[in-house]
Scaffold this motif. Structure first.
Motif, short mmCIF file in Angstrom:
data_model
loop_
_atom_site.label_atom_id
_atom_site.label_comp_id
_atom_site.label_asym_id
_atom_site.label_seq_id
_atom_site.Cartn_x
_atom_site.Cartn_y
_atom_site.Cartn_z
N HIS A 287 0.79 -1.01 -0.02
CA HIS A 287 0.00 -0.24 -0.08
C HIS A 287 0.73 1.16 -0.09
O HIS A 287 1.66 1.16 0.90
CB HIS A 287 -0.86 0.06 1.39
N ASN A 288 0.73 2.11 -0.97
CA ASN A 288 1.62 3.10 -1.11
C ASN A 288 1.01 4.49 -0.38
O ASN A 288 1.59 5.76 -0.49
CB ASN A 288 1.83 3.79 -2.49
N TYR A 289 -0.28 4.33 0.24
CA TYR A 289 -0.80 5.52 1.15
C TYR A 289 -0.53 5.47 2.53
O TYR A 289 -0.72 6.51 3.22
CB TYR A 289 -2.22 5.35 1.01
N ARG A 290 0.33 4.36 3.17
CA ARG A 290 0.73 4.76 4.43
C ARG A 290 2.05 4.22 4.58
O ARG A 290 2.76 3.34 3.59
CB ARG A 290 -0.02 3.64 5.32
N GLU B 76 5.25 6.56 -8.56
CA GLU B 76 3.79 6.79 -7.98
C GLU B 76 3.31 5.48 -7.21
O GLU B 76 2.36 5.73 -6.44
CB GLU B 76 3.07 6.64 -9.52
N TRP C 225 5.24 4.23 -1.37
CA TRP C 225 5.06 5.26 -0.48
C TRP C 225 6.52 6.27 -0.25
O TRP C 225 7.31 5.62 -0.37
CB TRP C 225 4.83 4.98 0.94
N GLU D 123 6.97 13.38 2.63
CA GLU D 123 6.80 14.73 2.33
C GLU D 123 7.24 15.50 3.17
O GLU D 123 7.12 15.42 4.33
CB GLU D 123 5.14 15.16 1.70
N SER E 168 4.57 13.96 6.24
CA SER E 168 3.87 13.01 6.05
C SER E 168 2.93 12.35 7.10
O SER E 168 1.83 11.76 6.74
CB SER E 168 4.72 11.65 5.42
#
Length: 878
Positions: free
Chosen positions: A509-512, A579, A582, A585, A666
């Motif tokens: 999962h790239n959102y966490r 893309e 994760w 930022e 992030s």
């Protein structure tokens, strides 16, 4: 079977008859590879005492030497060489066997793990000897010392009243044999001695210089019982000769393509080295005349060509001059035109021909040459090995070390088959009948194998490439290090295909953020801030402009990486990969008026450890790095203007402390932990106006988030300012002070000079002030200008005041000084001084000017100067 007949014809010279001292019997068991394994093929011997003997009659062996020689045609998990049992409870009195790649043995029913890794290649003679002097043993492999140890058996006595089997494992006296634990191949020179043989004798046996036979048993002279076994006699020198395998390829190709095919098959183009090999090749080629028949007399290419020097014929593969030729009368006759050698169709003679033709050819391999099939689930590496062998359906086939075979079915398909169970596992179809399965191809599963079911499409690789190499799609081999190096190294350029770096797991999962080192531990990110260059330091707007790179380093434990290089810059992730993962930022908290520009960004993989060992079943043959052996590095380069609150009290002897404040946006510090932060500055330390000093970075929490504060000092370079500000103002101050020495009657000159000095001083003050930000506090340079202005202004007032004083003798002071030799200071304005005629002097302008220029102004300038520089020095600014 043709291959077995060929092997026998090569190996054995005459049938069993009387045997000479320099000859040995060879026993061949289960040579037909397509027949199921059986216990009906054996070589057996019962020792003379037999089952009916009494203990008193039984001969006992306490010390012994056992030697044997063997030649393996096909592997199994257990390959027994010989087994001796004298009772059901002592079924392994002697047992020597090869388990995968190690040699193990039993002595008096106790298993000994020698740990010896031995040569597991097929079709080569090996010699083993074991010397037992209880409680120790020594093992010799091919005449050389292998290992030694202590026996686990308590008793050294071996009664010689049992059964001996060659190529079988007995699980009971004269019984309990298993078809899957038998030898497929040849065994010879089995000898028992009842004493330890020395190393010299063992070495001479191994290198074929002697044929020392056992005094207890010799397979050459002892009458052995055989069943379904080929027995032949050979000269002992045969065991030390190389046995190359020649295979005809009935496909017409150009010589270069033929040479490449042999190379891809781990072989060489064949050229006969003597008349026997030439005659054998001519005989073997007869069945392929219809397939290989060329124009006129030509049948097949030989692996030879005309060298650079006319008439010198050399091997096509290695360029060595031919040791043997067999030209047809009148050949060669093509001069420099016909440079390739062919075998004639109707006789064993040679001719030369054009190298532009397409003909059949022959490849020759040694026992060390094999190909490997990758992509299945073999448990040991040599289960993947295949040999270029004989012929099925008029095509060469590839025989596995174990029970697999790859052969052509006669109709554009290659089959992968288990020859013992007669099960076809997979098939490969080609458009042309002349294509071969070498390289990386997609096979169709026909019967369940590994985790595949019928109908699955499976990518398999078949090549000579070693496990540590990379296999190109066409089967050629290159070093793994050249994989995905932006340069074509494979002939088919396949090494630069599918060069993705990231290997994603199914549940990524790239959102966490990825997990930390352990459950519940934050993800550790190591920041590195690189201050690339200062482009501008803006005193007026209280800001500085600079290029900065922020590198964030972390471990993503959910990712593996492929084919990464030691140079980090070569491991840049593609946009699609970026893309998909994760990434952290950041935010800059003290950007001036939003002036922030992202110049470039990229995510790289840094190699910090070793790659996984290559796995022998990996069909893609990529170099894999685990998360612990690599780091993800995000590099973002910005151009930005940052606020810096300049404190200018000590200008131009000030040192400013500025900051760059970076927030990890992030996630908060419960999820992400910043550690081992560092800052780098490799730019100029001496800028045009400032010197960069004391660069530091500190990580602090703020509102639950990690904050990086990069702090540095900008010390103003004041040398030029001293020359352009302080020195001119000091000179102007001297000019103003110098007007005190102008004659009193020149009032216009004195006033003009002081007014002009005051005007110039103010202009300089205004110019310097314009180059500095407005502040509510007074700066040190302001005090300096205020002081200089005050002094000049006071001099102007002094000149006006002196002009208003009563008239006096202008030259009185000069005359008085000359006569009495006293200084002007002694004739200063003092009440009560007497004139020459005895009367008191009046107040005069010359006396007032003399007093101020001598006492008042030097004292003021001295006191201010001392105070000014004391403040600067005590503040520690210079």
């Amino acid at each position: 079977m043709l291959v077995v007949q060929l092997i026998i014809s090569l190996l054995f010279s005459h049938p069993v008859s009387s045997i000479l001292n320099d000859e040995s019997k060879v026993y061949g068991m289960q040579l037909n590879l397509y027949q199921p394994r059986t216990t009906d093929s054996y070589v057996r011997y019962y020792f003379k005492n037999g089952d009916n003997s009494t203990d008193a009659q039984v001969e006992v062996m306490t010390e012994s030497t056992i030697c044997y020689r063997f030649w393996i045609l096909q592997h199994r998990n257990i390959l027994p060489f010989l087994s001796y049992a004298y009772s059901d409870s002592m079924d392994n009195a002697f047992l020597f066997f090869q388990s995968l790649q190690t040699l193990d043995f039993y002595y008096n029913d106790e298993k000994e793990y020698s740990g010896l890794v031995i040569d597991d290649t097929l079709e080569v003679w090996h010699h083993h000897c074991a010397v037992f002097t209880h409680p120790t043993y020594k093992i010799y492999i091919d005449g050389k010392f292998g290992t030694e140890g202590r026996l686990g058996a308590k008793s050294a006595a071996i009664p010689l009243n049992g059964s001996l089997y060659l190529g079988h494992d007995q699980d009971a006296y004269d019984g309990g044999r298993d078809p899957q634990q038998t030898l497929t191949g040849y065994i010879s020179q089995v000898n028992f001695w009842d004493y330890p043989l020395n190393e010299e004798a063992i070495a001479s046996l191994s290198d074929c210089t002697s044929n020392h036979r056992g005094n207890i048993l010799s397979s050459d002279t002892t009458p052995m019982e055989t069943a379904l076994t080929d027995v032949s006699i050979v000269h002992i020198s045969h065991f030390c000769k190389s046995s190359d395998k020649n295979v005809i390829i009935p496909s017409q190709m150009h010589p270069d393509d033929a040479n490449r095919f042999c190379m891809l098959s781990d072989a060489k183009m064949f050229v006969p080295r003597n008349s026997e090999e030439n005659a054998l090749l001519s005989k073997e080629s007869e069945p392929f005349s219809a397939l290989c028949e060329g124009n006129s007399y030509r049948l097949m290419f030989l692996g030879a060509t005309d060298a650079a020097e006319e008439g010198v014929w050399a091997s096509f593969s290695d360029g060595q001059t031919l040791p043997f030729t067999n030209w047809f009368p009148g050949e060669p006759n093509g001069d420099r035109k016909d440079n390739c050698v062919v075998l004639r169709r109707s006789d064993p003679y040679w001719a030369d021909t054009l190298c532009s033709m397409e003909l059949c050819f022959s490849c020759v391999r040694t026992h060390l040459d094999y190909l490997q099939l990758r992509g299945l689930c073999q448990t040991v590496e040599h289960e993947t090995r295949f040999l270029l062998d004989g012929y099925i359906n008029s095509k060469p086939y590839f025989r596995g070390y174990y029970d697999l075979v790859i052969f052509h079915n006669g109709d554009k398909e290659w089959m992968l088959m288990n020859i013992h169970t007669n099960t076809t596992f997979a098939s490969l179809s080609f458009l042309k009948n002349s294509e071969y399965p070498i390289g990386r191809h997609t096979w169709e599963i026909q019967s369940p194998i590994c985790d595949y079911v019928s109908g699955n499409q499976v990518l398999l690789g078949f090549s000579k490439c070693a496990t540590g190499e990379y296999m190109c799609t066409d089967g050629s081999c290159v070093n793994r290090s050249v994989r995905c190096n932006l340069r074509d190294d494979c002939p088919d350029r396949s090494d630069e295909e599918d060069c993705s770096i990231v290997s994603f797991s199914d549940r990524y999962h790239n959102y966490r953020p990825p997990p930390g080192e352990a459950f519940g531990v934050q993800l550790k990110i190591s920041p590195v801030v690189d201050l690339i260059r200062f482009s501008k330091i803006d005193d007026i707007n209280l800001a500085f402009h600079m290029e900065i790179e922020v590198a964030l380093v972390w471990i993503d434990r959910n990712l593996k990486f492929k084919n990464i290089k030691s140079e980090e810059g070569k491991n840049k992730l593609s946009e699609e990969e970026v893309e998909g993962i994760w990434k952290p930022e950041i935010e800059f908290l003290n950007v001036n008026d939003g002036q922030l520009q992202l110049l470039k960004s990229g995510i790289y993989v840094r190699q910090v450890g070793e790659a996984d060992p290559p796995f022998f079943t990996d069909v893609l043959m990529d170099t894999i790095y685990q998360p612990e052996s690599s780091r993800l590095v995000q590099r973002e380069q910005y151009y930005a203007s940052f606020n810096c609150y300049f404190f200018l009290l000590y200008y131009p002897f000030d040192t400013q402390t500025c900051q760059i404040i970076i927030k990890m946006a992030s996630a908060d510090m419960n999820v992400i932990l910043l550690e081992n932060a560092s800052v780098v500055y490799n730019g100029l330390s001496e800028l045009p106006k400032y010197e960069v000093q004391d660069i530091e970075i500190e990580v602090k929490p703020r509102a639950g988030y990690g904050i990086m504060e990069v702090t540095f000092a900008l010390q103003r370079r004041y040398s030029l300012l001293v020359l352009t500000v302080f020195l001119p103002t000091f000179l102007l101050l001297g000019i103003g002070y110098g007007t005190l020495f102008i004659k009193l009657k020149d009032f216009d000159t004195r006033t003009m000079m002081t007014l002009t000095t005051l005007l110039v001083l103010y202009t300089m003050f205004d110019q310097v002030s314009n180059d500095l930000p407005d502040t509510a506090y007074i700066k040190m340079v302001d005090l300096w200008f205020f002081f200089c202005t005050f002094v000049i202004f006071s001099i102007i007032l002094l000149h006006i005041g002196v002009e208003r004083l009563p008239a006096g003798l202008e030259d009185e002071e000069e005359l008085w000084t000359k006569r009495d030799r006293v200084s002007p200071a002694s004739t200063a304005f003092v009440s009560g001084k007497m004139n020459r005629d005895g009367s008191r002097l009046k107040w005069s302008g010359i006396r007032v000017l003399s007093f101020f220029r001598t006492f008042v102004y030097p004292t003021i300038i001295l006191l201010f100067g001392i105070s000014f520089w004391v403040v600067i020095l005590t503040a520690g600014k210079i």
